[in-house]
Design a protein around this motif. Structure first.
Motif, PDB file in Angstrom:
ATOM      1  N   LEU A   1       0.932  -1.144  -0.538  1.00 19.58           N
ATOM      2  CA  LEU A   1      -0.034  -0.057   0.414  1.00 19.58           C
ATOM      3  C   LEU A   1       0.601   0.756   0.181  1.00 19.58           C
ATOM      4  N   ALA A   2       2.386   1.061   0.799  1.00 16.95           N
ATOM      5  CA  ALA A   2       2.656   2.533   0.855  1.00 16.95           C
ATOM      6  C   ALA A   2       3.064   2.482  -0.591  1.00 16.95           C
ATOM      7  N   ILE A   3       4.133   1.663  -1.081  1.00 15.48           N
ATOM      8  CA  ILE A   3       4.402   1.586  -2.697  1.00 15.48           C
ATOM      9  C   ILE A   3       3.625   2.626  -3.424  1.00 15.48           C
ATOM     10  N   HIS A   4       2.577   1.603  -3.674  1.00 13.90           N
ATOM     11  CA  HIS A   4       1.386   2.166  -4.647  1.00 13.90           C
ATOM     12  C   HIS A   4       1.396   3.863  -3.634  1.00 13.90           C
TER      13      HIS A   4
ATOM     14  N   THR B   1      -7.774   4.092   2.313  1.00  9.82           N
ATOM     15  CA  THR B   1      -7.211   5.098   2.317  1.00  9.82           C
ATOM     16  C   THR B   1      -6.487   4.809   1.076  1.00  9.82           C
ATOM     17  N   LEU B   2      -6.270   4.114   0.471  1.00  8.65           N
ATOM     18  CA  LEU B   2      -5.246   4.785  -0.993  1.00  8.65           C
ATOM     19  C   LEU B   2      -6.635   4.547  -1.863  1.00  8.65           C
ATOM     20  N   ASN B   3      -7.651   3.243  -1.514  1.00 10.79           N
ATOM     21  CA  ASN B   3      -8.883   3.554  -2.641  1.00 10.79           C
ATOM     22  C   ASN B   3      -8.729   4.947  -2.269  1.00 10.79           C
TER      23      ASN B   3
ATOM     24  N   ALA C   1     -15.711   1.634  -7.710  1.00  9.88           N
ATOM     25  CA  ALA C   1     -15.597   0.747  -9.265  1.00  9.88           C
ATOM     26  C   ALA C   1     -13.498   1.086  -9.174  1.00  9.88           C
ATOM     27  N   ASN C   2     -13.010   2.271  -8.253  1.00  8.79           N
ATOM     28  CA  ASN C   2     -11.778   2.538  -8.464  1.00  8.79           C
ATOM     29  C   ASN C   2     -11.298   2.185  -6.786  1.00  8.79           C
ATOM     30  N   GLN C   3     -11.460   0.925  -6.948  1.00  7.22           N
ATOM     31  CA  GLN C   3     -10.921   0.219  -5.406  1.00  7.22           C
ATOM     32  C   GLN C   3      -8.804  -0.384  -5.475  1.00  7.22           C
ATOM     33  N   ASN C   4      -8.034   0.538  -6.276  1.00  3.91           N
ATOM     34  CA  ASN C   4      -6.301  -0.036  -6.130  1.00  3.91           C
ATOM     35  C   ASN C   4      -5.946  -0.563  -4.464  1.00  3.91           C
ATOM     36  N   GLY C   5      -6.578  -0.022  -3.508  1.00  4.64           N
ATOM     37  CA  GLY C   5      -6.486  -0.569  -2.132  1.00  4.64           C
ATOM     38  C   GLY C   5      -6.814  -1.901  -2.375  1.00  4.64           C
ATOM     39  N   THR C   6      -7.852  -2.048  -2.622  1.00  3.38           N
ATOM     40  CA  THR C   6      -8.847  -3.359  -2.176  1.00  3.38           C
ATOM     41  C   THR C   6      -8.072  -4.535  -3.023  1.00  3.38           C
TER      42      THR C   6
ATOM     43  N   THR D   1     -10.251  10.180   6.809  1.00  3.44           N
ATOM     44  CA  THR D   1     -11.694   9.768   7.147  1.00  3.44           C
ATOM     45  C   THR D   1     -11.986   9.164   7.040  1.00  3.44           C
ATOM     46  N   ALA D   2     -10.896   8.675   5.237  1.00  2.00           N
ATOM     47  CA  ALA D   2     -11.224   6.885   5.124  1.00  2.00           C
ATOM     48  C   ALA D   2     -10.629   6.453   5.802  1.00  2.00           C
ATOM     49  N   PHE D   3      -9.841   6.765   6.780  1.00  2.00           N
ATOM     50  CA  PHE D   3      -8.437   5.421   7.423  1.00  2.00           C
ATOM     51  C   PHE D   3     -10.090   5.067   8.457  1.00  2.00           C
TER      52      PHE D   3
END
Ligand code: ASP
Length: 436
Positions: free
Chosen positions: A259-262, A415-417, A331-336, A292-294
Motif C-alpha cells: 500500500l505504501a509503495i502504491h 485510505t488508498l482507495n 469502481a476504483n479500489q486499488n487498495g482493495t 476520513t477514509a482511514f
C-alpha cells in the motif's frame, strides 16, 4: 451502522485479542498429548465451540457471495456505462482505473512472491492447518492440481451455462471457469444493460434493491464479527501457538508495504505526470479525505468529504469531481485489489499450493475485477476474497486466518482507495481542461 457503546472495529479488535490470548493461554496451560499433537480437550474446545462461532459469521458472508458478485459487477459496469455517454472523460477515467488497478495488483504479486510471508509458517504447522481444512480443501485442491492448459483456462472464462457455474462457484465443482465465468457473464450482462438504458432501467432498480438487501445481511454478519473473530483466533492460536501470529505479522507487513509503495510511488508519479501537481501539494491538500477514509473504512462514507476536498482544496471542477469520485468510490479500489492479491497468494503459501503462472494471472485478473465489484463499505472485499480463493483451489474458509487483522488493513486499503479516486479526478480534470 450506528452503534451504542464501543464502535464495531474496537469490538473486533477486542475479539481478536481475547480469542488469541485465550488460545495461547490454553495452549500453554494444557500440555500436548504424548504423540506431540495438541491437547485433546483443547482440540475439542477449538473444534466444537470456537470454530462453530467463527463459522456462523463466515457462512453469513458466504451466503451472499454469488448474488453479490453478480449484482455488484452488473451495477458497476452499468455505472461505468454512463461513463461512455460522457465520452472522453469516461474513457479517461476507465483507462486510469484499469491501469492503476493493474499496477496495484502487480505490486501485490511481486511483493508476495518475493517476501513469501505465508511460507514462514513452519512446515509442521502448515500440515496441521491443511489437515484442518482438508474436507473443504479436497475438491478445489484436486482441481488445482489437474491444472488446465492455457487454452482451456482462457476458453472456460466464457461460460456455457452461467447458472451451472454459479451453483458450483464456491465448492470448485463448476464445469468451466467457476467464479471467473460468472464474472464474465455479469460483465457481458452489464454492458448489455448499458446498451439499452431506458428499457433496462427497471431491471437496474431491481438489482439495486437486491444489492441493498445483501448489504444489510453483510451488516448483520459484521455485528457478529467480534465473536466470530474471537472464535477463529482461539482455534488458530490454540493449535498453532505464536507461529501463526508471527506469520500474520509478516502478512500485515507485506500488505502495508504494498500500500505504501502504491500510495507514495504510483500516485506521486501519476499526479505529477498527468495532473502536473507536485505530490507534496496533492497529499497535503487531501489529508482530510484520507483521514476520513482511514477512520470509516468506507469509500462510500468518505464520498461527501472527498467531493468537498476535490472542489475546495484541490480546485477541481465540480462536474469532473462529481463524476469521477462517485464512480470511483465503487469502481476504483486499488487498495482493495492490492490487498486481495497479497491475501490470496499468502493463503496459497500457507496451504503450500503452488500457483502456476496461469493461476497467478487469473488471480491478478480477478483482483482487478474485484476492485471494480467491491462495495465501498467496511469489509466489502471479504466476499470477493473468498471467491478468488476458491477459484485457485484454496478453501474459502481459510479467510478466517486473516480476519482478525482485517480491520486494520481495511482502514489502510480504504485510505488508498480514496486517494486513488482523488488522484484520478485530478488527472482527468487536468486533461479535460486541456492542460490549463
Ligand atoms: N472498505 C473498503 C472501501 O470501502 C472496501 C474493502 O476493501 O473492503 O473502500
Amino acid at each position: 451502522m450506528p452503534h451504542r457503546g464501543l464502535p464495531l472495529h474496537w469490538r473486533i479488535l477486542v475479539g481478536l485479542i481475547v480469542g488469541a490470548a485465550a488460545g495461547l493461554l490454553g495452549g500453554s496451560l494444557l500440555p500436548p498429548e504424548a504423540d506431540g499433537k495438541a491437547n485433546a480437550s483443547l482440540l475439542w474446545a477449538a473444534r466444537n465451540v470456537a470454530e462453530p462461532l467463527g463459522q456462523i459469521f463466515l457462512r453469513l458472508i458466504f451466503m451472499v457471495v454469488v448474488p453479490l458478485v453478480f449484482c455488484a459487477l452488473v451495477l458497476g459496469i452499468a455505472g461505468i456505462g454512463d461513463v461512455r455517454r460522457l465520452g472522453r472523460m469516461g474513457l479517461r477515467t476507465l483507462l486510469l482505473t484499469v491501469g492503476l488497478s493493474a499496477t496495484s495488483v502487480a505490486i501485490a504479486l511481486l511483493l508476495t512472491n518475493s517476501l513469501r510471508p505465508g511460507a514462514r509458517l513452519p512446515e509442521a504447522k502448515r500440515a496441521e492447518l491443511r489437515g484442518r481444512y482438508a474436507a473443504e480443501a479436497e475438491t478445489p485442491m484436486a482441481q488445482a492440481r489437474k491444472s488446465k492448459t492455457t487454452r482451456d483456462a482462457l476458453l472456460d472464462i466464457i461460460p456455457r451455462n452461467p447458472l451451472q457455474e454459479m451453483v458450483g462457484a464456491l465448492d470448485g465443482s463448476s464445469p468451466g471457469g467457476g467464479m471467473l465465468a460468472v464474472m464474465f457473464f455479469a460483465m457481458v450482462f452489464g454492458v448489455a444493460v448499458t446498451v439499452a438504458p431506458q428499457r433496462t432501467a427497471p431491471l437496474v432498480s431491481v438489482l439495486e434493491g437486491l444489492y441493498d438487501a445483501l448489504m444489510v445481511i453483510i451488516g448483520w454478519a459484521m455485528r457478529l464479527a467480534p465473536i466470530g473473530v474471537a472464535g477463529l483466533m482461539f482455534s488458530l492460536t490454540a493449535l498453532l501457538g505464536w507461529d501463526i501470529l508471527r506469520t500474520l505479522g509478516w502478512y500485515v507487513a507485506t500488505v502495508l508495504a504494498g500500500l505504501a509503495i502504491h500510495l507514495l510511488g504510483v500516485y506521486s508519479l501519476a499526479t505529477s505526470v498527468f495532473a502536473r501537481m507536485s505530490p507534496a501539494r496533492f497529499f497535503g491538500r487531501i489529508t482530510e479525505a484520507m483521514l476520513t477514509a482511514f477512520a470509516t473504512s468506507s469509500s462510500n462514507a468518505t464520498l461527501p468529504t472527498s467531493l468537498r476536498v476535490a472542489e475546495k482544496d484541490l480546485g477541481l471542477r465540480r462536474e469532473v469531481a462529481g463524476f469521477v469520485l462517485t464512480v470511483g468510490s465503487t469502481a476504483n479500489q486499488n487498495g482493495t485489489a492490492l490487498y486481495e492479491g497479497v491475501t490470496v497468494l499468502f493463503l496459497a503459501q500457507v496451504f503450500g499450493v503452488d500457483l502456476t503462472i496461469v493461476q497467478q494471472i487469473t488471480v491478478a485478473l480477478m483482483c482487478v475485477l474485484a476492485g471494480i465489484g467491491t462495495a465501498g463499505v467496511p469489509g466489502g472485499s471479504l466476499p470477493l476474497v473468498v471467491l478468488v480463493l476458491q477459484t485457485v483451489g484454496i478453501p474459502g474458509e481459510s479467510v478466517g486466518i486473516i480476519l482478525g487483522v482485517d480491520r486494520l488493513l481495511d482502514m489502510c486499503r480504504t485510505t488508498l482507495n480514496v486517494t486513488g479516486d482523488l488522484a484520478v479526478a485530478a488527472c482527468v480534470d487536468r486533461a479535460e481542461s486541456g492542460g490549463r
